[in-house]
Design an enzyme around this catalytic site. Structure first.
Site, PDB file in Angstrom:
ATOM      1  N   GLY A  42       0.783  -1.231   0.000  1.00  0.00           N
ATOM      2  CA  GLY A  42       0.000   0.000   0.000  1.00  0.00           C
ATOM      3  C   GLY A  42       0.811   1.275   0.000  1.00  0.00           C
ATOM      4  N   GLU A  43       2.133   1.169   0.181  1.00  0.00           N
ATOM      5  CA  GLU A  43       2.961   2.369   0.167  1.00  0.00           C
ATOM      6  C   GLU A  43       3.072   2.934  -1.247  1.00  0.00           C
ATOM      7  OE1 GLU A  43       6.700   1.201   1.810  1.00  0.00           O
ATOM      8  OE2 GLU A  43       5.897   0.937   3.850  1.00  0.00           O
ATOM      9  N   HIS A 134      -8.602  28.842   0.074  1.00  0.00           N
ATOM     10  CA  HIS A 134      -9.761  29.141   0.921  1.00  0.00           C
ATOM     11  C   HIS A 134      -9.469  30.314   1.846  1.00  0.00           C
ATOM     12  CE1 HIS A 134     -13.520  28.397   2.956  1.00  0.00           C
ATOM     13  NE2 HIS A 134     -12.898  28.371   4.126  1.00  0.00           N
ATOM     14  N   ASP A 173     -21.678  34.437   1.934  1.00  0.00           N
ATOM     15  CA  ASP A 173     -21.437  34.795   3.332  1.00  0.00           C
ATOM     16  C   ASP A 173     -20.613  36.079   3.372  1.00  0.00           C
ATOM     17  OD1 ASP A 173     -18.703  34.004   2.862  1.00  0.00           O
ATOM     18  OD2 ASP A 173     -19.305  31.941   3.271  1.00  0.00           O
ATOM     19  N   LYS A 196     -25.771  34.614   7.121  1.00  0.00           N
ATOM     20  CA  LYS A 196     -26.228  33.333   7.654  1.00  0.00           C
ATOM     21  C   LYS A 196     -25.506  33.011   8.953  1.00  0.00           C
ATOM     22  CE  LYS A 196     -22.882  30.688   4.922  1.00  0.00           C
ATOM     23  NZ  LYS A 196     -22.675  29.875   3.737  1.00  0.00           N
ATOM     24  N   ARG A 198     -24.430  29.427  11.537  1.00  0.00           N
ATOM     25  CA  ARG A 198     -24.310  27.965  11.551  1.00  0.00           C
ATOM     26  C   ARG A 198     -24.674  27.444  12.948  1.00  0.00           C
ATOM     27  NH1 ARG A 198     -22.029  25.691   7.170  1.00  0.00           N
ATOM     28  NH2 ARG A 198     -20.882  27.021   5.724  1.00  0.00           N
ATOM     29  N   ASP A 222     -18.517  31.248  -4.971  1.00  0.00           N
ATOM     30  CA  ASP A 222     -17.789  30.768  -3.803  1.00  0.00           C
ATOM     31  C   ASP A 222     -16.483  30.156  -4.284  1.00  0.00           C
ATOM     32  OD1 ASP A 222     -17.298  30.303  -1.137  1.00  0.00           O
ATOM     33  OD2 ASP A 222     -19.163  29.213  -0.772  1.00  0.00           O
ATOM     34  N   ASP A 226     -18.706  22.041  -1.459  1.00  0.00           N
ATOM     35  CA  ASP A 226     -18.431  20.722  -0.882  1.00  0.00           C
ATOM     36  C   ASP A 226     -19.726  19.900  -0.875  1.00  0.00           C
ATOM     37  OD1 ASP A 226     -17.533  18.513   0.487  1.00  0.00           O
ATOM     38  OD2 ASP A 226     -16.532  19.635   2.070  1.00  0.00           O
ATOM     39  N   THR A 227     -20.509  19.984   0.167  1.00  0.00           N
ATOM     40  CA  THR A 227     -21.759  19.217   0.202  1.00  0.00           C
ATOM     41  C   THR A 227     -22.919  19.976  -0.445  1.00  0.00           C
ATOM     42  OG1 THR A 227     -22.344  20.078   2.386  1.00  0.00           O
ATOM     43  CG2 THR A 227     -21.060  18.025   2.315  1.00  0.00           C
TER      44      THR A 227
END
Length: 316
Positions: A42-43, A134, A173, A196, A198, A222, A226-227
């Site tokens: 796996g390396e 970001h 935002d 907004k 959170r 933006d 992501d989601t």
């Protein structure tokens, strides 16, 4: 083909080889010969199959999902180039993974974006090229040159060509106002801001709208989707405030589940993204339009290699 092909070499890992191929094709070059795979345990296994002694190497590798694998590929490739006596090693990281972990928000948290910067520098990177961090202050995490390229010009060119009427550019935002202003200036449009809060991590609740969107075509911008929870809720709020149509755009299409389903079921007419992160077949949608950043990155590479100004690429 560049006269200096023997001194400028472009390599890629497995994160986004299609983008690297497009960059090389734009420059009239071939991708450097290298194997990046896995050992049986796996390396990560890297073999550079051509001489890079005295060359300027550009490694195209966004550290996108699976982020730990793509990051390790990049670090090990850079180490191989350094040990093979490359003159300069530039990491072209269109999407910088861990960028959202740029500060401590509570006790005993890491600043992973800084750790990644340290790892890259220690491995042997002499320069970084990236897009739409970001948090802009991540540039200061490096003690080597960082070329931070904006995605706004590419997005603005696309929307300008659509000739949409009564445009208003919307920041999702308060933190994204500067980005929204940059797009609005290029499109000669006003801006609006979604306010907004959170209540829970990953949950956004629209509280208010600053600016006028009634009767207008709104374009939300933006850096990352992501989601898509905040994005689709923002689009719903804009329609509630009277917008006649909502478009959205971003540079980095992370699109973690259930982002695509949310976008397809949303009030968004079209989501415009770039190919800093590859879009696999299961994430493709008639509502998602992909623009290429290859010409921009290729021009930046040519300018860096030629010791020319990169910022002049964005002079209006």
């Amino acid at each position: 083909m560049l006269d200096s092909e023997k001194r400028l070499r472009i390599f890629t890992g497995n994160a986004n080889p299609a983008l690297a191929e497009e960059i090389a094709r734009y420059m009239g070059l071939a991708i450097g010969e290298a194997f990046v795979g896995r050992f049986n345990n796996g390396e990560t296994q890297v073999t550079i199959d051509e001489s890079v002694r005295g060359t300027d190497v550009f490694v195209v590798q966004p550290t996108c999902s699976p982020v730990n694998d793509t990051l390790m590929e990049l670090l090990i490739m850079v180490d191989a180039f350094r040990r093979a006596s490359a003159r300069h090693i530039t990491a072209v990281i269109p999407y910088y993974g861990y960028a959202r972990q740029d500060r401590k928000t509570r006790g005993r948290e890491p600043i992973s974006a800084k750790l990644v910067a340290n790892l890259l520098t220690t491995a042997g990177v002499t320069r970084v090229v990236t897009m739409d961090l970001h948090a802009g202050q991540i540039q200061g995490f490096f003690d080597i040159p960082v070329d931070h390229l904006p995605g706004v010009p590419i997005l603005a060119e696309y929307f300008a060509a659509k000739k949409l009427e009564d445009l208003v550019v919307v920041s999702p935002d308060l933190g994204g106002v500067t980005r929204a202003r940059a797009l609005a200036d290029r499109l000669h449009a006003p801006i609006a801001i979604i306010e907004k809060r959170r209540p829970l991590p990953g949950v956004a609740e629209v509280m208010n709208l600053i600016g006028q969107v009634e009767g207008r075509t709104a374009v939300i911008i933006d850096d990352i989707v992501d989601t898509a929870g905040s994005l689709t809720e923002g689009a719903k709020a804009l329609m509630r405030f009277g917008a006649k149509e909502v478009y959205a755009c971003c540079t980095h299409a992370v699109l973690s589940n259930p982002a695509v389903a949310r976008i397809e079921a949303s009030d968004i007419t079209e989501l415009v993204v770039t190919n800093t992160i590859p879009l696999p077949d299961e994430k493709k949608s008639p509502k998602i339009k992909v623009l290429s950043v290859a010409p921009l990155l290729a021009e930046a590479i040519v300018r860096i290699f030629g010791e020319l100004s990169v910022s002049k690429l964005f002079d209006d």
